[in-house]
Design a protein around this motif. Structure first.
Motif, PDB file in Angstrom:
ATOM      1  N   GLY A 152      -5.853  -4.912   6.250  1.00 42.45           N
ATOM      2  CA  GLY A 152      -5.404  -3.543   6.114  1.00 42.45           C
ATOM      3  C   GLY A 152      -3.916  -3.367   5.900  1.00 42.45           C
ATOM      4  O   GLY A 152      -3.492  -2.390   5.270  1.00 42.45           O
ATOM      5  N   CYS A 192      -9.760  -1.606   4.190  1.00 37.85           N
ATOM      6  CA  CYS A 192      -8.675  -0.906   3.482  1.00 37.85           C
ATOM      7  C   CYS A 192      -9.019   0.535   3.160  1.00 37.85           C
ATOM      8  O   CYS A 192      -8.108   1.353   2.951  1.00 37.85           O
ATOM      9  CB  CYS A 192      -8.312  -1.669   2.210  1.00 37.85           C
ATOM     10  N   ASN A 232      -3.102  -2.819  -3.476  1.00 41.41           N
ATOM     11  CA  ASN A 232      -2.917  -1.394  -3.779  1.00 41.41           C
ATOM     12  C   ASN A 232      -1.679  -1.131  -4.629  1.00 41.41           C
ATOM     13  O   ASN A 232      -1.657  -0.204  -5.439  1.00 41.41           O
ATOM     14  CB  ASN A 232      -2.796  -0.604  -2.472  1.00 41.41           C
ATOM     15  N   GLY A 239      -4.236  -5.871   1.702  1.00 43.60           N
ATOM     16  CA  GLY A 239      -4.602  -4.608   1.066  1.00 43.60           C
ATOM     17  C   GLY A 239      -3.443  -3.911   0.369  1.00 43.60           C
ATOM     18  O   GLY A 239      -3.560  -3.529  -0.804  1.00 43.60           O
TER      19      GLY A 239
END
Length: 590
Positions: free
Chosen positions: A281, A233, A289, A285
């Motif tokens: 990712g 990430c 986030n 992630g």
């Protein structure tokens, strides 16, 4: 757009066949700059036991001694992290490790809007008021000189663990005067690999402590899933030690007993699936986030530390929903920025775009999208109480950290690396700073031409299940170790289908002679047909659209993959780039 076939040379004579490699696989490794016998063997064979010793890293031993002293005294320890995935994973790693060591430890992640990035003097003051004896930073700290001075004044021990570029004072690193600074990018650091993320640096510290306390058997279970998430990430290169950490970490994720991680995998509809770097990712992630972007990243650490399944599921589900809302905000903000771009008769070499009503947490995402579409270094800024604040994303030929640091005196804050940065400045300083950036910009027009790199020209008839399966030995793929890309020329098209709610998935067959392969392109169908109309007369385009015999030829850059649908596996070429051959005499075909 220009296409290039990579052709890196070996640094020594190697019998690649003795290593179990085909000529194509060997060529791919050379293209990744893995060109010595030692490097190739490490790439192919390295596992957990081949990771570099943490004791090679500068100040690791000193940090271990400081921590052991405070653990033995039951001192109050506070971890100060960062609000992105890397910072959240770093905090989780330190918390889990120190909890297993029976440490009296808590954590704080600064609020993105209220506190800004990283440790500051106010956080240190609050730690003093709370009776904290030792602060450990993770994924931040190497530029926090005021905070370090405050800790020294208040007699609080401070260990910095970070991976960001150090501030330069002339030609030398400016090192904060903390009790210990753990960062492999320091000039005097002899650690063999500098490309670690913040989570991996935090892991190295815990690795050293677990070794000292005889807990090595818990290293994989306690940490590697979080190191893998942080590494992918934070867009770290998946080469050398990072590749081993991610490879081993993915295995730990597949069998994890950690409730928070299991709950997030379930909430993101990934339960039962083989987790790959893509899922880290682009699915897990972003959900993590979104908490730091829109709410409070401390909740994310809470998810990964909880031992309550109901709490884990509730938090994970809320993160997924929050990420959906973040996506809506991003799309709205992106549309406004794209509208601004239309007013430029010619794009400046570096784009610095101000959108005052933008949520500051999504500035970096939008900067990345604009950078991808324009191939220009891009900074997106929004209005805050302190002035302008935002994030930048760069291209390979422009070191954003290096270039912006030349005018650091014009900024309120700045941090980052070659490809990305965060910054703030007073509104009245914007024009002056931007002019300096443009005046000193070293980019030429050639730098803005998007480049597509192939590993080899491989005819589609060579693509087989066996070849695709053999390439899995090069996984996991990611930055600096991308999935292999091949090219082929003069392919005919048939059986075209336009799919997806937004008509942005195009499937068709490409063939040459008797060889057929299914290909898939993720692009708006209007863009595809606009390009097609520029190269071929209307009748030919119509023939393709209605799946009639046509004379259209296409060149492809593609990644071979296996598509699984209804328990059936088929080969599918994922198109990375394409160009139509066109016709010399369109009248002959009308």
């Amino acid at each position: 757009m220009q296409w290039y076939i990579r052709s890196n040379l070996p640094t020594e004579e190697i019998n690649y066949q003795s290593l179990g490699l085909t000529e194509l696989e060997y060529r791919i490794l050379l293209n990744r700059k893995i060109s010595s016998l030692k490097a190739i063997k490490y790439f192919l064979n390295a596992g957990f036991d081949d990771l570099y010793s943490p004791f090679l890293m500068k100040d690791i031993i000193q940090s271990g001694n400081i921590l052991s002293k405070h653990l033995s005294k039951n001192s109050k320890i506070r971890i100060v992290g960062d609000y992105d995935v890397d910072g959240i994973m770093s905090t989780t790693i330190l918390m889990r490790g120190l909890q297993r060591l029976k440490g009296n430890v808590d954590y704080i992640i600064p609020h993105r809007v209220r506190d800004g990035y990283g440790i500051n003097a106010s956080i240190v003051q609050k730690a003093h008021e709370d009776g904290v004896d030792l602060i450990i930073t993770c994924d931040n700290g190497v530029a926090a000189f005021d905070a370090v001075e405050k800790a020294n004044d208040l007699d609080i021990d401070l260990i910095i663990t970070d991976h960001h570029d150090l501030v330069k004072e002339g030609d030398r690193d400016k090192i904060p005067t903390a009790n210990a600074v753990v960062n492999p990018k320091q000039e005097k650091d002899k650690y063999p690999f500098q490309g670690l993320c913040g989570g991996a640096v935090a892991y190295k510290l815990m690795h050293s402590l677990y070794t000292i306390h005889g807990l090595e058997s818990y290293l994989k279970e306690d940490f590697l899933a979080y190191v893998a998430l942080a590494t992918v990430c934070d867009v770290m290169p998946l080469i050398d030690e990072n590749r081993v950490l991610v490879k081993e970490g993915l295995e730990e994720i597949s069998r994890t007993s950690h409730l928070g991680l299991k709950a997030l995998i379930e909430a993101c509809n990934l339960k039962g699936r083989e987790i790959e770097p893509y899922h880290l990712g682009f699915i897990l992630g972003p959900s993590i986030n979104s908490v730091g972007r829109l709410e409070d990243a401390n909740q994310a650490v809470e998810l990964f530390l909880t031992s309550d399944w109901d709490q884990a599921r509730s938090l994970a589900q809320s993160f997924k929903e929050l990420n959906s809302y973040r996506q809506e905000l991003t799309n709205q903000g992106l549309a406004k920025i794209e509208e601004k771009l239309k007013s430029y008769p010619e794009l400046p070499k570096v784009l610095m775009l101000v959108q005052e009503d933008l949520h500051e947490s999504i500035a970096g995402i939008i900067a990345g999208r604009i950078k991808e579409s324009t191939n220009h270094p891009t900074v997106v800024l929004t209005k805050t109480d302190q002035g302008l604040k935002g994030s930048g994303r760069s291209i390979e030929t422009y070191n954003m950290s290096e270039e912006f640091s030349k005018f650091r005196q014009d900024l309120l804050s700045f941090g980052g690396h070659a490809m990305a940065c965060g910054l703030s400045l007073k509104s009245e300083n914007f024009d002056v700073f931007y002019k300096k950036i443009l005046d000193k910009c070293p980019l030429t027009q050639e730098d803005f031409t998007k480049k597509v790199y192939l590993d080899a020209q491989v005819p589609i008839q060579m693509i087989s299940m066996e070849l695709i399966d053999s390439l899995t030995k090069l996984e996991p793929f990611g930055v600096a170790n991308p999935q292999p890309s091949f090219g082929d020329l003069n392919l005919k098209i048939s059986n075209l289908k336009i799919l997806g709610k937004n008509k942005n998935v195009i499937k068709f067959f490409v063939h040459k002679g008797n060889s057929y392969q299914e290909a898939i392109l993720f692009e708006d169908y209007k863009k595809f047909f606009n390009r097609l109309n520029e190269s071929y007369p209307p009748q030919e385009v119509e023939n393709l659209y209605y799946n009639r015999e046509n004379n259209i030829l296409i060149d492809l850059v593609y990644k071979p993959s296996i598509n699984e649908f209804n328990q059936k596996k088929t080969i599918q070429l994922v198109i990375e780039s394409y160009r139509f051959k066109g016709v010399q005499n369109a009248r002959d075909l009308t």
